[in-house]
Design an enzyme around this catalytic site. Structure first.
Site, PDB file in Angstrom:
ATOM      1  N   ASP A  52       1.987  -4.578   7.869  1.00  0.00           N
ATOM      2  CA  ASP A  52       2.576  -3.281   7.496  1.00  0.00           C
ATOM      3  C   ASP A  52       1.635  -2.177   7.972  1.00  0.00           C
ATOM      4  O   ASP A  52       0.482  -2.442   8.341  1.00  0.00           O
ATOM      5  CB  ASP A  52       2.783  -3.199   5.971  1.00  0.00           C
ATOM      6  CG  ASP A  52       3.571  -1.947   5.555  1.00  0.00           C
ATOM      7  OD1 ASP A  52       4.323  -1.396   6.386  1.00  0.00           O
ATOM      8  OD2 ASP A  52       3.435  -1.509   4.399  1.00  0.00           O
ATOM      9  N   SER A  53       2.128  -0.948   7.902  1.00  0.00           N
ATOM     10  CA  SER A  53       1.275   0.189   8.252  1.00  0.00           C
ATOM     11  C   SER A  53       0.272   0.470   7.132  1.00  0.00           C
ATOM     12  O   SER A  53      -0.718   1.150   7.337  1.00  0.00           O
ATOM     13  CB  SER A  53       2.156   1.412   8.451  1.00  0.00           C
ATOM     14  OG  SER A  53       2.893   1.635   7.255  1.00  0.00           O
TER      15      SER A  53
ATOM     16  N   TYR B 215       4.353   4.835   9.883  1.00  0.00           N
ATOM     17  CA  TYR B 215       5.240   4.382  10.957  1.00  0.00           C
ATOM     18  C   TYR B 215       6.507   5.229  11.052  1.00  0.00           C
ATOM     19  O   TYR B 215       7.091   5.374  12.113  1.00  0.00           O
ATOM     20  CB  TYR B 215       5.627   2.916  10.715  1.00  0.00           C
ATOM     21  CG  TYR B 215       4.707   1.915  11.370  1.00  0.00           C
ATOM     22  CD1 TYR B 215       3.385   2.234  11.664  1.00  0.00           C
ATOM     23  CD2 TYR B 215       5.161   0.650  11.691  1.00  0.00           C
ATOM     24  CE1 TYR B 215       2.547   1.307  12.266  1.00  0.00           C
ATOM     25  CE2 TYR B 215       4.330  -0.285  12.301  1.00  0.00           C
ATOM     26  CZ  TYR B 215       3.022   0.048  12.582  1.00  0.00           C
ATOM     27  OH  TYR B 215       2.207  -0.878  13.184  1.00  0.00           O
ATOM     28  N   SER B 216       6.921   5.761   9.908  1.00  0.00           N
ATOM     29  CA  SER B 216       8.185   6.496   9.902  1.00  0.00           C
ATOM     30  C   SER B 216       8.126   7.755  10.765  1.00  0.00           C
ATOM     31  O   SER B 216       9.151   8.304  11.148  1.00  0.00           O
ATOM     32  CB  SER B 216       8.555   6.872   8.472  1.00  0.00           C
ATOM     33  OG  SER B 216       7.454   7.482   7.853  1.00  0.00           O
TER      34      SER B 216
ATOM     35  N   CYS C 179       7.599  -4.498   6.510  1.00  0.00           N
ATOM     36  CA  CYS C 179       7.806  -3.061   6.696  1.00  0.00           C
ATOM     37  C   CYS C 179       9.227  -2.874   7.211  1.00  0.00           C
ATOM     38  O   CYS C 179       9.575  -3.408   8.265  1.00  0.00           O
ATOM     39  CB  CYS C 179       6.791  -2.562   7.725  1.00  0.00           C
ATOM     40  SG  CYS C 179       7.076  -0.866   8.264  1.00  0.00           S
ATOM     41  N   ASN C 180      10.034  -2.148   6.462  1.00  0.00           N
ATOM     42  CA  ASN C 180      11.421  -1.924   6.888  1.00  0.00           C
ATOM     43  C   ASN C 180      11.473  -1.078   8.159  1.00  0.00           C
ATOM     44  O   ASN C 180      12.269  -1.338   9.059  1.00  0.00           O
ATOM     45  CB  ASN C 180      12.202  -1.185   5.793  1.00  0.00           C
ATOM     46  CG  ASN C 180      12.372  -2.015   4.539  1.00  0.00           C
ATOM     47  OD1 ASN C 180      13.392  -2.627   4.323  1.00  0.00           O
ATOM     48  ND2 ASN C 180      11.346  -2.048   3.696  1.00  0.00           N
ATOM     49  N   THR C 181      10.617  -0.073   8.217  1.00  0.00           N
ATOM     50  CA  THR C 181      10.636   0.861   9.351  1.00  0.00           C
ATOM     51  C   THR C 181      10.387   0.112  10.661  1.00  0.00           C
ATOM     52  O   THR C 181      11.043   0.379  11.676  1.00  0.00           O
ATOM     53  CB  THR C 181       9.548   1.942   9.152  1.00  0.00           C
ATOM     54  OG1 THR C 181       9.657   2.441   7.821  1.00  0.00           O
ATOM     55  CG2 THR C 181       9.709   3.085  10.128  1.00  0.00           C
TER      56      THR C 181
ATOM     57  N   CYS D 231      11.945   0.584   1.402  1.00  0.00           N
ATOM     58  CA  CYS D 231      10.635   0.715   2.045  1.00  0.00           C
ATOM     59  C   CYS D 231       9.713  -0.140   1.184  1.00  0.00           C
ATOM     60  O   CYS D 231       9.768  -0.054  -0.058  1.00  0.00           O
ATOM     61  CB  CYS D 231      10.185   2.165   2.018  1.00  0.00           C
ATOM     62  SG  CYS D 231       8.425   2.377   2.387  1.00  0.00           S
ATOM     63  N   THR D 232       8.897  -0.960   1.813  1.00  0.00           N
ATOM     64  CA  THR D 232       8.108  -1.910   1.025  1.00  0.00           C
ATOM     65  C   THR D 232       7.076  -1.221   0.130  1.00  0.00           C
ATOM     66  O   THR D 232       6.554  -1.831  -0.807  1.00  0.00           O
ATOM     67  CB  THR D 232       7.411  -2.933   1.950  1.00  0.00           C
ATOM     68  OG1 THR D 232       6.659  -2.210   2.945  1.00  0.00           O
ATOM     69  CG2 THR D 232       8.421  -3.829   2.619  1.00  0.00           C
ATOM     70  N   HIS D 233       6.790   0.028   0.409  1.00  0.00           N
ATOM     71  CA  HIS D 233       5.881   0.776  -0.475  1.00  0.00           C
ATOM     72  C   HIS D 233       6.529   1.061  -1.842  1.00  0.00           C
ATOM     73  O   HIS D 233       5.820   1.258  -2.832  1.00  0.00           O
ATOM     74  CB  HIS D 233       5.510   2.125   0.151  1.00  0.00           C
ATOM     75  CG  HIS D 233       4.415   2.047   1.177  1.00  0.00           C
ATOM     76  ND1 HIS D 233       4.590   1.499   2.422  1.00  0.00           N
ATOM     77  CD2 HIS D 233       3.117   2.456   1.126  1.00  0.00           C
ATOM     78  CE1 HIS D 233       3.453   1.577   3.099  1.00  0.00           C
ATOM     79  NE2 HIS D 233       2.545   2.163   2.338  1.00  0.00           N
TER      80      HIS D 233
HETATM   81  N1  DGL Z   1       6.121   0.199   4.382  1.00  0.00           N
HETATM   82  C1  DGL Z   1       6.901   0.787   5.431  1.00  0.00           C
HETATM   83  C2  DGL Z   1       8.374   0.415   5.249  1.00  0.00           C
HETATM   84  O1  DGL Z   1       8.708  -0.523   4.578  1.00  0.00           O
HETATM   85  C3  DGL Z   1       6.835   2.259   5.654  1.00  0.00           C
HETATM   86  C4  DGL Z   1       5.568   2.975   5.735  1.00  0.00           C
HETATM   87  C5  DGL Z   1       5.405   3.922   6.887  1.00  0.00           C
HETATM   88  O2  DGL Z   1       6.192   4.848   7.107  1.00  0.00           O
HETATM   89  O3  DGL Z   1       4.417   3.700   7.575  1.00  0.00           O
HETATM   90  O4  DGL Z   1       9.215   1.063   5.796  1.00  0.00           O
END
Ligand code: DGL
Length: 265
Positions: free
Chosen positions: A9-10, A41-42, A73-75, A184-186
């Site tokens: 993930d980021s 990442y977004s 990470c979904n993004t 989003c995994t966060h």
């Molecule tokens: N954890 C990332 C996700 O699931 C997003 C974080 C990011 O934007 O870097 O999308």
């Protein structure tokens, strides 16, 4: 039996997926990569994300041959999976917003997708909604601020509930919004705080448990190819791509998550 699984993930978000997987499969060998040099990442272009994820996964695979990669990470998952599957022989598991279970569980058929700005605009997500949530009204919020708040929380700071509430403002009055997809995994890491701001929501849905079950079934027939001595040497480790200003404190925190070390790649 100790297959090596990489979570990518980021930032800290992938830990929400990792905790579900580790709970189900506690004895596997886990690596975690924070691509914090490229966070968030977004805010990045799709082509850049693909290049980056491929490069880092290949780098780690050379050091610790990987048996499975989880793009936690979904993004990233919504763009990078085909390229990764072409480059690697091991299974690649992605994380995509749990639209289908949310549409099934919602009683009011009014659901919210809470994700990053990147994810809410991906065609992949539009297709998921079209395929699985045709009978639902789907609201979307794309937020970088929430990602930042989750990062701060996991680095030991308190969560700014006023800032959080501000991000969710347009849903506060939507009293029949009964289900929220944490896309989003966060965001599962902020679930309690989000629930405080949105008391009308009955169901929060994320992909963590489904991913854990998927990994279990993918590795069911896993044949060990590491010697016993080698297996004994495998310990869970985390990596980052940019020095955390508080590297040592964070490394200490990560021990509570089961990672012995945090190393700069
Ligand atoms: N954890 C990332 C996700 O699931 C997003 C974080 C990011 O934007 O870097 O999308």
């Amino acid at each position: 039996m100790k297959p090596t699984i990489l979570f990518f993930d980021s930032g800290v978000g992938g830990l929400s997926v990792y905790r579900e997987v580790r709970q189900l499969l506690p004895d596997y060998h886990y690596l975690y990569c924070f691509d914090n040099a490229f966070f968030p990442y977004s805010e990045r272009a799709e082509a850049e994300i693909i290049e980056r994820v491929l490069m880092i996964c290949q780098q780690l695979d050379q050091r610790y041959p990987l048996d499975l990669i989880v793009i936690a990470c979904n993004t990233a998952s919504t763009v990078v999976l085909p390229a990764l599957r072409q480059a690697f022989r091991c299974p690649i598991v992605g994380t995509v917003p749990a639209i289908k279970p949310a549409a099934i569980i919602s009683k009011t058929k009014h659901i919210g997708l809470l994700a990053t700005k990147g994810t809410i605009n991906r065609s992949y997500v539009a297709e998921l909604i079209c395929q699985y949530a045709k009978d639902c009204k789907v609201e979307k919020i794309g937020s970088t601020q929430l990602v930042q708040l989750a990062e701060q929380k996991l680095h030991g700071h308190s969560v700014d509930l006023i800032a959080l509430r501000k991000e969710l403002l347009i849903w506060l009055e939507q009293t029949d919004l009964d289900t929220v997809v944490l896309g989003c995994t966060h965001f599962p890491l902020l679930k309690e705080e989000i629930q405080i701001c949105l008391p009308q929501v009955k169901y929060f849905v994320d992909s963590g448990q489904a991913i854990a079950k998927r990994i279990q079934s993918l590795l069911e027939d896993y044949q060990e190819n590491k010697s016993e001595e080698m297996q004994a040497l495998l310990f869970n480790q985390a990596f980052c791509t940019h020095d955390f200003s508080t590297l040592f404190q964070f490394e200490r925190r990560l021990k509570q998550w089961g990672f012995a070390t945090l190393t700069l790649l």
